[in-house]
Design a protein around this motif. Structure first.
Motif, PDB file in Angstrom:
ATOM      1  N   ASP A 199       0.815  -1.213   0.000  1.00 29.11           N
ATOM      2  CA  ASP A 199       0.000   0.000   0.000  1.00 29.11           C
ATOM      3  C   ASP A 199       0.852   1.269   0.000  1.00 29.11           C
ATOM      4  O   ASP A 199       0.330   2.385  -0.002  1.00 29.11           O
ATOM      5  N   THR A 221      -5.309   3.801  -6.756  1.00 30.83           N
ATOM      6  CA  THR A 221      -5.374   4.983  -5.896  1.00 30.83           C
ATOM      7  C   THR A 221      -5.132   4.648  -4.425  1.00 30.83           C
ATOM      8  O   THR A 221      -4.800   5.547  -3.636  1.00 30.83           O
ATOM      9  N   ARG A 222      -5.264   3.387  -4.047  1.00 26.22           N
ATOM     10  CA  ARG A 222      -5.054   2.992  -2.649  1.00 26.22           C
ATOM     11  C   ARG A 222      -3.581   3.004  -2.258  1.00 26.22           C
ATOM     12  O   ARG A 222      -3.239   2.953  -1.066  1.00 26.22           O
TER      13      ARG A 222
END
Length: 286
Positions: A199, A221-222
Motif C-alpha cells: 500500500d 489509488t489505494r
C-alpha cells in the motif's frame, strides 16, 4: 592533503549525476538560509552498475573535494553512494582524517546519506505493513533498504524492484514521452505481482520523482507514493537542531553553487529539469 577552514562553509550535496538535485531542491526549500554547493560526478555516472569498491573510491574522492571547498557537512543525495560508500566513509575515513578533540568525539566533518532517514520513517506510511521499493540495480543488490528498514520496522514486509531503464530514460529526456509508459508499467506490475498487499511505494532513486505522473497513472489509488526529498530535508533540519555546534559552522548567506566533473554546458542544460530553473555550473577536476 590539508583541509582549510574557509570563511564560506556551505553544506555539500553530492550525487553521481543530476538526481540529487531533486533532494537539494527540497533541502533548500526547508532550509533556505544556508549556503549549498552541489557536485555531480557526471563524467563517471552511472554508479548503479559499478562495484562497491569503485563507488566507494569515487564517492570518497568527491566528498574530499567538497571538504576542500570548505564544507563541514556533506549529504550523499545518491542512493547508490549511500548504499555502497557511506558506511566506510563514516567509520573509516572521517575518524582518521577529521578526528574529534577527545577520544569518543564525533569527527569534525560529517557525511550523511539518504537511506537511513528514509528507513526511519517509511513504515509509518503503510497501514497494511507492506512496502515496495523501486530503485536502481545497484541499490537493490546492496540490500541496504532491507537491512535498514528491518532495523526500524522488523515486522514490515518489503519487496524490491530494480528499474534499470528509468534513469537512462530520464537523462535522455524520454521520460515524458509515451515510450516510457511501457517501462513504468512493466516494473510496477512486477512489484505488485510480487506482493499484491503493498500500500506504499518508495521511490528509492532521486531521479524517479520525474516519473511521478506516469507512475500515478498506473498505480491503484489505494497505494501511496513516497519521494525521498522531503524526508531527507526534514531529517537534515532535525540533525542540525541536534548538533548546534556543527550548524553554527555552516555559513548562512543563501548562496547556491553547482559543480560537475563533466561538461558544465551539458550539466547546466540537463540540471534545469531536476532543479526546476536554470543553473550555471562550473567544471572541477581531481
Amino acid at each position: 592533503m590539508t583541509f582549510q577552514t574557509l570563511s564560506n562553509q556551505p553544506i555539500g550535496i553530492f550525487d553521481s549525476g543530476y538526481g540529487g538535485l531533486t533532494v537539494m531542491r527540497e533541502i533548500v526549500n526547508a532550509l533556505p538560509q544556508y549556503d549549498y554547493v552541489y557536485l555531480g560526478d557526471n563524467a563517471r555516472t552511472p554508479y548503479g552498475t559499478r562495484s562497491f569498491e569503485t563507488v566507494y573510491a569515487y564517492t570518497l574522492e568527491c566528498v574530499r573535494h567538497l571538504f576542500e571547498r570548505g564544507c563541514r557537512l556533506v549529504i550523499l543525495a545518491c542512493n547508490t553512494a549511500s548504499a555502497k560508500a557511506l558506511r566506510n566513509i563514516q567509520q573509516l575515513d572521517l575518524p582518521r582524517l577529521f578526528p574529534g578533540k577527545r577520544p569518543g568525539d564525533l569527527p569534525t566533518r560529517r557525511v550523511l546519506g539518504v537511506i537511513r532517514p528514509t528507513a526511519e520513517v517509511i513504515g509509518g506510511y503503510s497501514v497494511a505493513g507492506h512496502v515496495g521499493v523501486l530503485a536502481t540495480s545497484g541499490t537493490v543488490t546492496s540490500e541496504s533498504y532491507l537491512v535498514e528498514i528491518e532495523h526500524f520496522f522488523p515486522r514490515l514486509n518489503v519487496a524490491q524492484e530494480a528499474c534499470p531503464m528509468w534513469v537512462p530514460l530520464i537523462e535522455n529526456g524520454e521520460h515524458t514521452h509515451p515510450g516510457a509508459d511501457y517501462f513504468v508499467y512493466q516494473h510496477l506490475d512486477r512489484l505488485l505481482t510480487r506482493d499484491p498487499y503493498i500500500d506504499t511505494i518508495l521511490l528509492a532513486c532521486t531521479h524517479y520523482p520525474l516519473l511521478i505522473d506516469k507512475i500515478k497513472a498506473v498505480l491503484p489509488t489505494r497505494i501511496r507514493l513516497v519521494s525521498q526529498g522531503p524526508i531527507v530535508a526534514a531529517s537534515l533540519a532535525d540533525y542540525l537542531l541536534r548538533h548546534p555546534d556543527l550548524a553554527a559552522q555552516c555559513s548562512q548567506t543563501g548562496t547556491r553553487q553547482f559543480l560537475t566533473t563533466d561538461s558544465p554546458t551539458d550539466f547546466s542544460r540537463q540540471a534545469s529539469t531536476f532543479w526546476g530553473e536554470p543553473v550555471e555550473a562550473e567544471k572541477v577536476a581531481f
